[in-house]
Structures are given as structure tokens and as C-alpha cells.
Design a protein around this motif. Structure first.
Motif, PDB file in Angstrom:
ATOM      1  N   LEU A 141      27.874 -28.219  16.319  1.00  0.00           N
ATOM      2  CA  LEU A 141      28.932 -28.489  17.757  1.00  0.00           C
ATOM      3  C   LEU A 141      28.943 -26.851  18.300  1.00  0.00           C
ATOM      4  CD1 LEU A 141      32.579 -28.526  14.940  1.00  0.00           C
ATOM      5  CD2 LEU A 141      31.458 -30.473  16.293  1.00  0.00           C
ATOM      6  N   SER A 142      28.148 -25.919  17.583  1.00  0.00           N
ATOM      7  CA  SER A 142      27.758 -25.053  18.976  1.00  0.00           C
ATOM      8  C   SER A 142      26.905 -25.039  18.867  1.00  0.00           C
ATOM      9  CB  SER A 142      28.162 -23.553  18.095  1.00  0.00           C
ATOM     10  OG  SER A 142      27.832 -23.815  16.808  1.00  0.00           O
ATOM     11  N   ARG A 143      25.524 -25.612  18.991  1.00  0.00           N
ATOM     12  CA  ARG A 143      23.864 -26.101  19.685  1.00  0.00           C
ATOM     13  C   ARG A 143      24.497 -26.955  20.033  1.00  0.00           C
ATOM     14  NH1 ARG A 143      20.280 -26.005  14.850  1.00  0.00           N
ATOM     15  NH2 ARG A 143      18.736 -25.950  16.801  1.00  0.00           N
ATOM     16  N   ASP A 175      33.688 -22.335  25.885  1.00  0.00           N
ATOM     17  CA  ASP A 175      32.933 -22.773  26.941  1.00  0.00           C
ATOM     18  C   ASP A 175      32.468 -23.659  26.816  1.00  0.00           C
ATOM     19  OD1 ASP A 175      30.647 -21.530  26.758  1.00  0.00           O
ATOM     20  OD2 ASP A 175      31.562 -20.340  28.200  1.00  0.00           O
ATOM     21  N   ARG A 176      31.409 -24.274  26.259  1.00  0.00           N
ATOM     22  CA  ARG A 176      31.380 -25.825  25.759  1.00  0.00           C
ATOM     23  C   ARG A 176      31.064 -26.832  25.926  1.00  0.00           C
ATOM     24  NH1 ARG A 176      25.471 -23.268  24.182  1.00  0.00           N
ATOM     25  NH2 ARG A 176      24.283 -25.169  24.476  1.00  0.00           N
ATOM     26  N   PRO A 177      31.022 -27.766  26.540  1.00  0.00           N
ATOM     27  CA  PRO A 177      31.436 -28.441  26.543  1.00  0.00           C
ATOM     28  C   PRO A 177      31.214 -30.085  26.011  1.00  0.00           C
ATOM     29  CG  PRO A 177      28.877 -29.121  28.210  1.00  0.00           C
ATOM     30  CD  PRO A 177      29.513 -27.530  27.637  1.00  0.00           C
ATOM     31  N   TYR A 178      31.969 -31.151  25.417  1.00  0.00           N
ATOM     32  CA  TYR A 178      32.233 -32.037  24.647  1.00  0.00           C
ATOM     33  C   TYR A 178      32.665 -33.439  25.395  1.00  0.00           C
ATOM     34  CZ  TYR A 178      37.002 -30.762  23.579  1.00  0.00           C
ATOM     35  OH  TYR A 178      38.423 -30.401  23.399  1.00  0.00           O
ATOM     36  N   VAL A 179      32.975 -34.406  24.670  1.00  0.00           N
ATOM     37  CA  VAL A 179      33.763 -35.943  24.890  1.00  0.00           C
ATOM     38  C   VAL A 179      34.283 -36.177  23.847  1.00  0.00           C
ATOM     39  CG1 VAL A 179      33.655 -37.366  26.722  1.00  0.00           C
ATOM     40  CG2 VAL A 179      32.377 -35.889  27.409  1.00  0.00           C
ATOM     41  N   LEU A 180      35.255 -36.837  23.546  1.00  0.00           N
ATOM     42  CA  LEU A 180      35.782 -37.797  23.152  1.00  0.00           C
ATOM     43  C   LEU A 180      35.659 -39.428  23.120  1.00  0.00           C
ATOM     44  CD1 LEU A 180      39.192 -35.956  22.447  1.00  0.00           C
ATOM     45  CD2 LEU A 180      37.335 -35.563  20.852  1.00  0.00           C
TER      46      LEU A 180
END
Length: 206
Positions: A141-143, A175-180
Motif C-alpha cells: 500500500l505504501s510502496r 499523498d500517494r495516488p490510488y484508484v478504486l
């Protein structure tokens, strides 16, 4: 003299999370505007590569399946070399190649985050993990450069609301991006494709 090389996008994630589905969907979404090649990493068979070819995702000559075998971690360099050789082969076959999608199997999950192999890392997880998602996939999740949470519509069935899912993933990502996403309906796919387009605007020199 600097030469252009393709953007290498690594796609990692647990078995069954939707890596191959994402890879196939991206090829279809971006194929009209970009020259694309695919490298799949599998321990013993070329099943993923065969699926992509049989489904018409890409012509056979644009897909290379790398069979890594049961390599221990001490020989991770060998598997990296095989993957890089496959990327190089695609670049030779198709001068001007824009994008190589590299799918990483579960036998060497850390390879997905290697800057030697990938310029951009997508990590796919399944939202059906529900409340266990953050605990089970904490490091990824963080990398990852972009986290792709697939089957997000299933989260409520596993005891986590969409708001809970967004909160937990957002807290882990900062602040790193993610998409559902939901690859069955195409939800979120445009956002993933746009992230790749933006990354590809950065000049890459061999």
C-alpha cells in the motif's frame, strides 16, 4: 546520443487480485494511441501470456512469457535478467515502442518494486479483503507508485463501506495516488490509463 526507450510499467499483486485483467484492459484502452508490448512472469507456465494472445488483447509477437521456474531469492538477479532481456527483445522487434507492461507473479513479489525493472509500479489488491486489506497488504500500500484497489464495489459485502475503504487506503497511502476500480464494468480504468499517460510524458533515456 540518447535513445528513447519504452516506459516500463510493472504490475504486481497477489494471486487472483486482477493483475491480468488490468493488463488486458489497459492494452485495449491504450492500444490505439500507443505501441505496446507485454512481458508476463510465471513460475512454470506461460498461461497468462497464452490468455492475452488467445483473447485477442495483443498480437502474439507483442507478448513474451518468461517462465522463471522455482528460483530461490538468491537467484533473483537471474529472473531480473530474463525479464530485462524480454523487454529488450520487444524493443528490437518494435522500434519506437512506447510502453511495456510487465506482469510480476507471486514467486518474487519484490521484483515489482525494482527500479531496474519498472519505471512505474502498479500494485493490484482485491477490495474483497475488506477490513483485512490494510493489514494484509500494508507494505505494498505504501510502496506502489499507484495502488489499484479492484472490485471496490465488493467492499460492503466484506464488512467495509466504501467510505471505510477510502479512509483506510488513504491513510496508508498518504499523498500517494490510488484508484478504486471494477474491471468488470471499467470503473476507474480511465484514471489508471491517465496515470500511465502522465508518467510517459517524462523523457526516458537509455
Amino acid at each position: 546520443m540518447e535513445t528513447q526507450r519504452p516506459l516500463r510499467v510493472g504490475i504486481g499483486g497477489p494471486a487472483g487480485s486482477g493483475k491480468t485483467a488490468l493488463l488486458s484492459a489497459l492494452c485495449k484502452r491504450l492500444g490505439d494511441e500507443l505501441s505496446i508490448g507485454v512481458v508476463t512472469n510465471d513460475r512454470a507456465t506461460g498461461q497468462d501470456a497464452e490468455f492475452l494472445i488467445a483473447s485477442g488483447t495483443l498480437p502474439e509477437e507483442r507478448v513474451i512469457g518468461v517462465e522463471l521456474g522455482d528460483f530461490p531469492r538468491s537467484t533473483a538477479g537471474r529472473s531480473a535478467s530474463m525479464t530485462l532481456n524480454a523487454v529488450g527483445e520487444l524493443s528490437m522487434r518494435f522500434p519506437g515502442l512506447d510502453l511495456v507492461l510487465v506482469e510480476f507473479g507471486n514467486q518474487n513479489p519484490g521484483a515489482a518494486f525494482s527500479r531496474e525493472l519498472s519505471d512505474l509500479t502498479l500494485y493490484v489488491v482485491d477490495a474483497s479483503l475488506g477490513q483485512d486489506l490494510r493489514r494484509e497488504e500494508g507494505a505494498a500500500l505504501s510502496r506502489a507508485d499507484l495502488l489499484v484497489v479492484n472490485q471496490a464495489d465488493m467492499a460492503p459485502m466484506m464488512g467495509a463501506s466504501m467510505a471505510d475503504l477510502s479512509r483506510d487506503v488513504g491513510a496508508a497511502r498518504g499523498d500517494r495516488p490510488y484508484v478504486l476500480t471494477d474491471f468488470r464494468t471499467g470503473t476507474g480504468l480511465d484514471a489508471v490509463a491517465e496515470h500511465i499517460r502522465e508518467a510517459g510524458m517524462i523523457p526516458l533515456s537509455a
